[in-house]
Design a protein around this motif. Structure first.
Motif, PDB file in Angstrom:
ATOM      1  N   ARG A 286       2.114  -2.765   2.473  1.00  0.00           N
ATOM      2  CA  ARG A 286       1.974  -2.971   1.013  1.00  0.00           C
ATOM      3  C   ARG A 286       0.634  -3.627   0.681  1.00  0.00           C
ATOM      4  NH1 ARG A 286       7.497  -3.295   1.567  1.00  0.00           N
ATOM      5  NH2 ARG A 286       7.433  -5.457   2.245  1.00  0.00           N
ATOM      6  N   ARG A 289      -2.042  -1.034   0.830  1.00  0.00           N
ATOM      7  CA  ARG A 289      -1.986  -0.159  -0.339  1.00  0.00           C
ATOM      8  C   ARG A 289      -2.599  -0.860  -1.553  1.00  0.00           C
ATOM      9  NH1 ARG A 289       1.499   4.138  -1.712  1.00  0.00           N
ATOM     10  NH2 ARG A 289       1.798   4.456  -3.917  1.00  0.00           N
ATOM     11  N   PHE A 296      -3.026   5.259  -0.138  1.00  0.00           N
ATOM     12  CA  PHE A 296      -2.598   4.634   1.115  1.00  0.00           C
ATOM     13  C   PHE A 296      -1.070   4.713   1.176  1.00  0.00           C
ATOM     14  CE2 PHE A 296      -1.495   1.600   4.296  1.00  0.00           C
ATOM     15  CZ  PHE A 296      -2.512   1.721   5.237  1.00  0.00           C
TER      16      PHE A 296
END
Ligand SMILES: Nc1ncnc2c1ncn2[C@@H]1O[C@H](COP(=O)(O)OP(=O)(O)OP(=O)(O)O)[C@@H](O)[C@H]1O
Ligand SMILES: [Mg+2]
Length: 299
Positions: A286, A289, A296
């Motif tokens: 996360r 991203r 991503f």
């Protein structure tokens, strides 16, 4: 769950040109060429820049096309760059409309009205092309530069050869990393584009990514961002030794700001690597991203 390494592999291929996008780019090139040929004497045209080198990021926009003019158009070469840019601009406005053909420093941007969705997808369509008028001088080209008020020399083949060499020396991972950091640079989350032009990032990567490839995307990016931050204020010459320094696109203030953002990115990566080290795989995914943007993958 997806490993961070596999996520990077998926990310790398998501940023790669695919067949549908290439077909769309060729079709757009053909349309623009057929029109431009009715207005100017064109010797040949070709898709070039990062698109042709495989270092273009997503969403796919500003794909460069060189229009190499015939000798019979050489009167333009004797005039200030603004004259040919004006004439290309007004020709393209007639065909595509004044909201779609935008005059830039070295090219005319033709926008096809395609918008990227929230995942940065364009349904495999090109958003825009940069139409670059050019004259051939031996193996080199001269293109107009409105900001400098003169014609500059360039050689896309030399730039392409340097990228191929770097790619080979870096176990075929160099171009993928260039696309990733250009994606970071374009990411709207910053609200600003830290490094301008993004070609500067590619040029810096010729020197800042040290072969051999160490085997980890995370570690290579950690080292890379820290080196980019250290060296962004330097003067970066055209790798072909022909045009003005690539780093001339930013003034001192912009360079200082780019350095701050690169340093922040480097600290962000340190924090993400700590998550990975502690085995917090989901948190690391996360965080990557959030760092890069929607291309991503999380799964
Ligand atoms: N200062 C320069 N001198 C000589 N050639 C240059 C210079 N700047 C750019 N070029 C050439 O023109 C091409 C197009 O420039 P552009 O700024 O669009 O970069 P790009 O590599 O295509 O990156 P992007 O992905 O942002 O489009 C470059 O790829 C490079 O080959
Ligand atoms: Mg370009």
């Amino acid at each position: 769950m997806l490993s961070v390494d596999d996520a990077f592999r998926k990310f790398r291929s998501r940023l790669e040109l695919n067949d549908k996008e290439q077909a769309n780019a060729s079709a757009r090139q053909k349309d623009v060429r057929e029109y431009i040929e009715t207005k100017f004497k064109i010797d040949r045209s070709f898709l070039t820049g990062s698109y042709a080198r495989w270092t273009k990021t997503k969403p796919l926009k500003d794909v460069d096309i060189f229009f190499v003019l015939k000798a019979s158009e050489s009167h333009y070469r004797d005039k200030k760059p603004t004259v040919i840019l004006d004439d290309f601009h007004s020709a393209l406005v007639d065909q595509y409309g004044s909201d779609k053909a935008r005059r830039q420093n070295r090219s005319i941007n033709v926008d096809f009205g395609v918008r990227a969705d929230q995942d940065d997808n364009t349904d495999y369509r090109v958003i825009s092309l940069d139409v670059v008028p050019a004259f051939a001088i031996g193996d080199d080209f001269e293109i107009p530069d409105d900001a400098l008020g003169r014609w500059i020399k360039t050689n896309p083949q030399t730039h392409a050869a340097k990228a191929v060499e770097a790619q080979r020396a870096f176990a075929n991972e160099w171009k993928g990393l260039v696309r990733m950091i250009k994606y970071w640079n374009n990411n709207a989350r910053h609200g600003e584009k830290p490094v301008k032009p993004s070609f500067l990032l590619e040029v810096m990567c010729l020197q800042c990514l040290h072969a051999p490839w160490g085997g980890s995307f995370e570690r290579e990016l950690q080292g890379l961002f820290s080196t980019l931050a250290d060296r962004i204020q330097e003067t970066w010459a055209d790798p072909a030794g022909l045009g003005p320094p690539i780093s001339d696109g930013m003034d001192a203030q912009r360079k200082a700001r780019a350095q701050q953002l690169l340093r922040q990115a480097s600290r962000d990566i340190d924090a993400i690597l700590n998550l990975s080290r502690r085995g917090q795989n989901g948190d690391a995914l996360r965080a990557w991203r959030a760092f890069f943007g929607p291309k991503f993958p999380l799964s």
